[in-house]
Each structure stands twice: as C-alpha cells, then as structure tokens.
Scaffold this motif. Structure first.
Motif, mmCIF file in Angstrom:
data_model
loop_
_atom_site.group_PDB
_atom_site.id
_atom_site.type_symbol
_atom_site.label_atom_id
_atom_site.label_comp_id
_atom_site.label_asym_id
_atom_site.label_seq_id
_atom_site.Cartn_x
_atom_site.Cartn_y
_atom_site.Cartn_z
ATOM 1 N N MET A 178 0.850 -1.197 0.000
ATOM 2 C CA MET A 178 0.000 0.000 0.000
ATOM 3 C C MET A 178 0.883 1.244 0.000
ATOM 4 O O MET A 178 1.762 1.387 0.846
ATOM 5 C CB MET A 178 -0.887 -0.045 1.256
ATOM 6 N N GLY A 179 0.666 2.155 -0.965
ATOM 7 C CA GLY A 179 1.460 3.381 -1.018
ATOM 8 C C GLY A 179 1.005 4.374 0.038
ATOM 9 O O GLY A 179 -0.031 4.183 0.675
ATOM 10 N N LYS A 180 1.812 5.446 0.175
ATOM 11 C CA LYS A 180 1.482 6.468 1.180
ATOM 12 C C LYS A 180 0.091 7.069 0.953
ATOM 13 O O LYS A 180 -0.658 7.306 1.899
ATOM 14 C CB LYS A 180 2.523 7.586 1.116
ATOM 15 N N SER A 181 -0.217 7.332 -0.328
ATOM 16 C CA SER A 181 -1.515 7.947 -0.628
ATOM 17 C C SER A 181 -2.665 7.038 -0.229
ATOM 18 O O SER A 181 -3.698 7.499 0.251
ATOM 19 C CB SER A 181 -1.627 8.276 -2.114
ATOM 20 N N ASP A 182 -2.465 5.724 -0.424
ATOM 21 C CA ASP A 182 -3.516 4.776 -0.023
ATOM 22 C C ASP A 182 -3.712 4.797 1.484
ATOM 23 O O ASP A 182 -4.822 4.696 1.990
ATOM 24 C CB ASP A 182 -3.154 3.353 -0.458
ATOM 25 N N ILE A 183 -2.579 4.939 2.194
ATOM 26 C CA ILE A 183 -2.661 4.984 3.661
ATOM 27 C C ILE A 183 -3.457 6.215 4.095
ATOM 28 O O ILE A 183 -4.320 6.140 4.961
ATOM 29 C CB ILE A 183 -1.244 4.984 4.289
ATOM 30 N N TRP A 184 -3.173 7.357 3.428
ATOM 31 C CA TRP A 184 -3.904 8.574 3.778
ATOM 32 C C TRP A 184 -5.382 8.454 3.433
ATOM 33 O O TRP A 184 -6.246 8.878 4.206
ATOM 34 C CB TRP A 184 -3.302 9.799 3.083
ATOM 35 N N ARG A 185 -5.660 7.844 2.281
ATOM 36 C CA ARG A 185 -7.068 7.684 1.922
ATOM 37 C C ARG A 185 -7.774 6.840 2.985
ATOM 38 O O ARG A 185 -8.848 7.191 3.454
ATOM 39 C CB ARG A 185 -7.227 7.022 0.547
ATOM 40 N N ALA A 186 -7.140 5.730 3.382
ATOM 41 C CA ALA A 186 -7.739 4.853 4.388
ATOM 42 C C ALA A 186 -7.935 5.607 5.709
ATOM 43 O O ALA A 186 -8.951 5.446 6.390
ATOM 44 C CB ALA A 186 -6.857 3.623 4.600
ATOM 45 N N ASP A 187 -6.965 6.456 6.033
ATOM 46 C CA ASP A 187 -7.049 7.240 7.272
ATOM 47 C C ASP A 187 -8.256 8.184 7.239
ATOM 48 O O ASP A 187 -9.017 8.267 8.204
ATOM 49 C CB ASP A 187 -5.747 8.028 7.437
ATOM 50 N N PHE A 188 -8.425 8.878 6.113
ATOM 51 C CA PHE A 188 -9.561 9.809 5.999
ATOM 52 C C PHE A 188 -10.882 9.054 5.967
ATOM 53 O O PHE A 188 -11.888 9.516 6.509
ATOM 54 C CB PHE A 188 -9.411 10.694 4.761
ATOM 55 N N GLU A 189 -10.873 7.878 5.310
ATOM 56 C CA GLU A 189 -12.113 7.093 5.267
ATOM 57 C C GLU A 189 -12.514 6.623 6.661
ATOM 58 O O GLU A 189 -13.689 6.671 7.027
ATOM 59 C CB GLU A 189 -11.949 5.889 4.323
ATOM 60 N N SER A 190 -11.524 6.193 7.441
ATOM 61 C CA SER A 190 -11.911 5.699 8.765
ATOM 62 C C SER A 190 -12.335 6.855 9.666
ATOM 63 O O SER A 190 -13.232 6.697 10.495
ATOM 64 C CB SER A 190 -10.827 4.821 9.383
ATOM 65 N N ALA A 191 -11.725 8.041 9.470
ATOM 66 C CA ALA A 191 -12.178 9.210 10.250
ATOM 67 C C ALA A 191 -13.624 9.551 9.890
ATOM 68 O O ALA A 191 -14.429 9.887 10.763
ATOM 69 C CB ALA A 191 -11.268 10.404 9.991
ATOM 70 N N ALA A 192 -13.957 9.450 8.604
ATOM 71 C CA ALA A 192 -15.329 9.754 8.167
ATOM 72 C C ALA A 192 -16.309 8.746 8.773
ATOM 73 O O ALA A 192 -17.399 9.109 9.208
ATOM 74 C CB ALA A 192 -15.419 9.729 6.638
ATOM 75 N N ARG A 193 -15.877 7.484 8.823
ATOM 76 C CA ARG A 193 -16.734 6.451 9.441
ATOM 77 C C ARG A 193 -16.951 6.740 10.919
ATOM 78 O O ARG A 193 -18.065 6.687 11.418
ATOM 79 C CB ARG A 193 -16.097 5.065 9.272
ATOM 80 N N ARG A 194 -15.850 7.075 11.599
ATOM 81 C CA ARG A 194 -15.969 7.377 13.036
ATOM 82 C C ARG A 194 -16.931 8.545 13.257
ATOM 83 O O ARG A 194 -17.754 8.520 14.156
ATOM 84 C CB ARG A 194 -14.594 7.772 13.608
ATOM 85 N N ARG A 195 -16.801 9.562 12.388
ATOM 86 C CA ARG A 195 -17.678 10.726 12.532
ATOM 87 C C ARG A 195 -19.139 10.352 12.343
ATOM 88 O O ARG A 195 -20.019 10.870 13.000
ATOM 89 C CB ARG A 195 -17.294 11.798 11.516
ATOM 90 N N GLY A 196 -19.351 9.415 11.380
ATOM 91 C CA GLY A 196 -20.719 8.975 11.098
ATOM 92 C C GLY A 196 -21.340 8.234 12.275
ATOM 93 O O GLY A 196 -22.555 8.148 12.404
ATOM 94 N N GLN A 197 -20.471 7.694 13.135
ATOM 95 C CA GLN A 197 -20.986 6.883 14.248
ATOM 96 C C GLN A 197 -21.306 7.699 15.493
ATOM 97 O O GLN A 197 -22.036 7.240 16.357
ATOM 98 C CB GLN A 197 -19.974 5.779 14.600
ATOM 99 N N ILE A 198 -20.699 8.884 15.608
ATOM 100 C CA ILE A 198 -21.019 9.676 16.803
ATOM 101 C C ILE A 198 -22.040 10.754 16.457
ATOM 102 O O ILE A 198 -22.073 11.256 15.340
ATOM 103 C CB ILE A 198 -19.764 10.323 17.459
ATOM 104 N N ALA A 199 -22.876 11.037 17.441
ATOM 105 C CA ALA A 199 -23.934 12.027 17.231
ATOM 106 C C ALA A 199 -23.320 13.419 17.068
ATOM 107 O O ALA A 199 -22.216 13.676 17.532
ATOM 108 C CB ALA A 199 -24.891 12.009 18.410
ATOM 109 N N ASP A 200 -24.044 14.282 16.386
ATOM 110 C CA ASP A 200 -23.636 15.671 16.236
ATOM 111 C C ASP A 200 -23.648 16.339 17.621
ATOM 112 O O ASP A 200 -24.323 15.856 18.529
ATOM 113 C CB ASP A 200 -24.648 16.364 15.306
ATOM 114 N N PRO A 201 -22.898 17.418 17.794
ATOM 115 C CA PRO A 201 -23.009 18.152 19.058
ATOM 116 C C PRO A 201 -24.475 18.524 19.339
ATOM 117 O O PRO A 201 -25.266 18.666 18.411
ATOM 118 C CB PRO A 201 -22.174 19.408 18.797
ATOM 119 N N GLU A 202 -24.786 18.684 20.599
ATOM 120 C CA GLU A 202 -26.185 18.986 20.965
ATOM 121 C C GLU A 202 -26.486 20.464 20.766
ATOM 122 O O GLU A 202 -26.456 21.249 21.712
ATOM 123 C CB GLU A 202 -26.434 18.593 22.418
ATOM 124 N N TRP A 203 -26.782 20.803 19.510
ATOM 125 C CA TRP A 203 -27.001 22.213 19.165
ATOM 126 C C TRP A 203 -28.131 22.814 19.984
ATOM 127 O O TRP A 203 -28.097 23.982 20.355
ATOM 128 C CB TRP A 203 -27.320 22.356 17.674
#
Ligand SMILES: [Fe+2]
Ligand SMILES: [Fe+2]
Length: 234
Positions: free
Chosen positions: A1-26
């Motif tokens: 896996m090249g560096k760019s693939d690692i970064w893509r995977a990193d951003f994808e997993s951050a997006a997944r994590r974000r999708g799993q937690i609720a938004d701040p309580e506006w």
C-alpha cells in the motif's frame, strides 16, 4: 500500500468514526462572549472554502488515492465550517461572509502559484492547532468546547497529511531553492501567527492565552512542520 492509499484509508476511517457519533447537541444552546464569537466568526469563514481548486490539482497529479484523500480532507474542512456555523447560531450570532484576513490568504495563494497552494493553508492549519486547543481548553461554554475538540482531532491529522505531500513536492528541488522557500515560508508563518495573535488577542486573553504565549506555542509547531517537509529524515 502506497502512502496515498494509507492517507485515503485514514480519511475514510475518520469519516466512518464521525458517522458513528452524534452531532453536538445544538439545541442546548451556547453562550459566547462577543470577543470569542467574533473570533470564531473569522475562523468559520476560513474553514468554509469549497476546495475546488485544490481538488482539481490533486486530480491532475494522476494519483487517484491522493485525490480521494484530498476530497475527504476538503469535506472535513467543510464540516468544521458547518459546526462553527451551527455553534454561532446556537449562541445567537450570525456567520460572516469574508474577513479581511481570509481575502489576504486567498490573494497570497493565487499570487504565489500552484505549489504554494499547499504551503499557505499549512500555515493556517498549524495556527489552527493552537487556536482550537485554546478554545477546547479555555472555553467556558460546553458546546464551544465540544466543537473545538472535534475540529482539533481532525486538524491533528491534517498537518502531517499536508507535510507528506509537500515533502514529495519539494524532493527534487535544488538545495538553494529549498533554502529560500523554507525561509520564506518560515517568515510568512511568523508574520501570519503574529497577525492572528493580535487580531484574536482579546478572545485569546479570555481563553487564558496571552498573545505572546500564543506566538511562542505556535512557533515550535511550525518548526516541526518545516522539519517534516525539508528535514534530512522524515
Ligand atoms: Fe479545519
Ligand atoms: Fe485542517
């Protein structure tokens, strides 16, 4: 896996994590002092670019994984703008359209050309690291602290991401040119940090960070970035 693939995977997993937690309580609302609200308004504008130019350049590199990572990176920045906007609204403040510092940033980027398209935002991201930490540690409002922590988490990943690409971008440059670019960058970073420290001085003071401290805390962070981009070893 090249560096760019690692970064893509990193951003994808951050997006997944974000999708799993609720938004701040506006709906709980927020109370911001005028100095902090005005300061947040400026950062909100800074976060809100559409990134079209950066994405186009990433696509032009022909590195698909890198382009995918940049798209996700831009989406994270837009999410920062969205959260700061909602925070302001929760506190009864409007968002603003363009701040003079933002106009200067954009002009400078256009002026300096393509490669520097990454260097100027990198300065902003390093400053953002210290700024959002000040909001997270010194904010007196729970919603403000929640939003600042979420953004800080992302920004901590953005800085190494930009450094990696810049290191690749400057690898083939002659030593003398690298020296000039490095020091020009250093000077720019210092100038921008000082301007931000004064421009946001009253907000920072309320958050318990003096102007001088803001500058002296931000400076070594920038030293790390210079080392990661131009240093002998990564
Ligand atoms: Fe951001
Ligand atoms: Fe960022």
């Amino acid at each position: 896996m090249g560096k760019s693939d690692i970064w893509r995977a990193d951003f994808e997993s951050a997006a997944r994590r974000r999708g799993q937690i609720a938004d701040p309580e506006w709906e709980r609302g927020s109370v911001l002092t005028p100095a902090v609200a005005r300061s947040v308004q400026k950062f909100q504008v800074g976060e809100s670019g559409d990134g079209a130019h950066l994405i186009a350049e990433a696509v032009a590199t022909g590195d698909h994984a890198y382009a995918a990572a940049v798209r996700l990176f831009v989406a994270e920045e837009q999410n920062h703008a969205r959260m700061l906007g909602r925070l302001l609204r929760a506190a009864g403040w409007a968002t603003v359209h363009a701040d003079w510092t933002d106009v200067v940033f954009v002009r400078l980027r256009r002026l300096l050309g393509l490669r520097l398209e990454l260097m100027i935002p990198a300065v902003a991201e390093v400053i953002a690291l210290r700024y959002y930490r000040a909001l997270a540690d010194g904010g007196h409002d729970p919603l403000l602290v929640d939003v600042a922590r979420r953004i800080l988490d992302d920004e901590q990943r953005h800085v190494p991401f930009q450094c990696h690409r810049l290191r690749v971008g400057f690898a083939d440059f002659p030593r003398a040119v690298r020296f000039i670019v490095e020091n020009g960058w250093r000077l720019t970073a210092f100038g921008v940090t000082v301007v931000v420290a004064f421009d946001h001085g009253s907000a920072l003071a309320e958050l318990g960070v003096g102007r001088r401290q803001f500058i002296s805390d931000t400076w070594p962070l920038f030293g790390d970035v210079i080392g990661a981009v131009f240093g002998d070893r990564q």
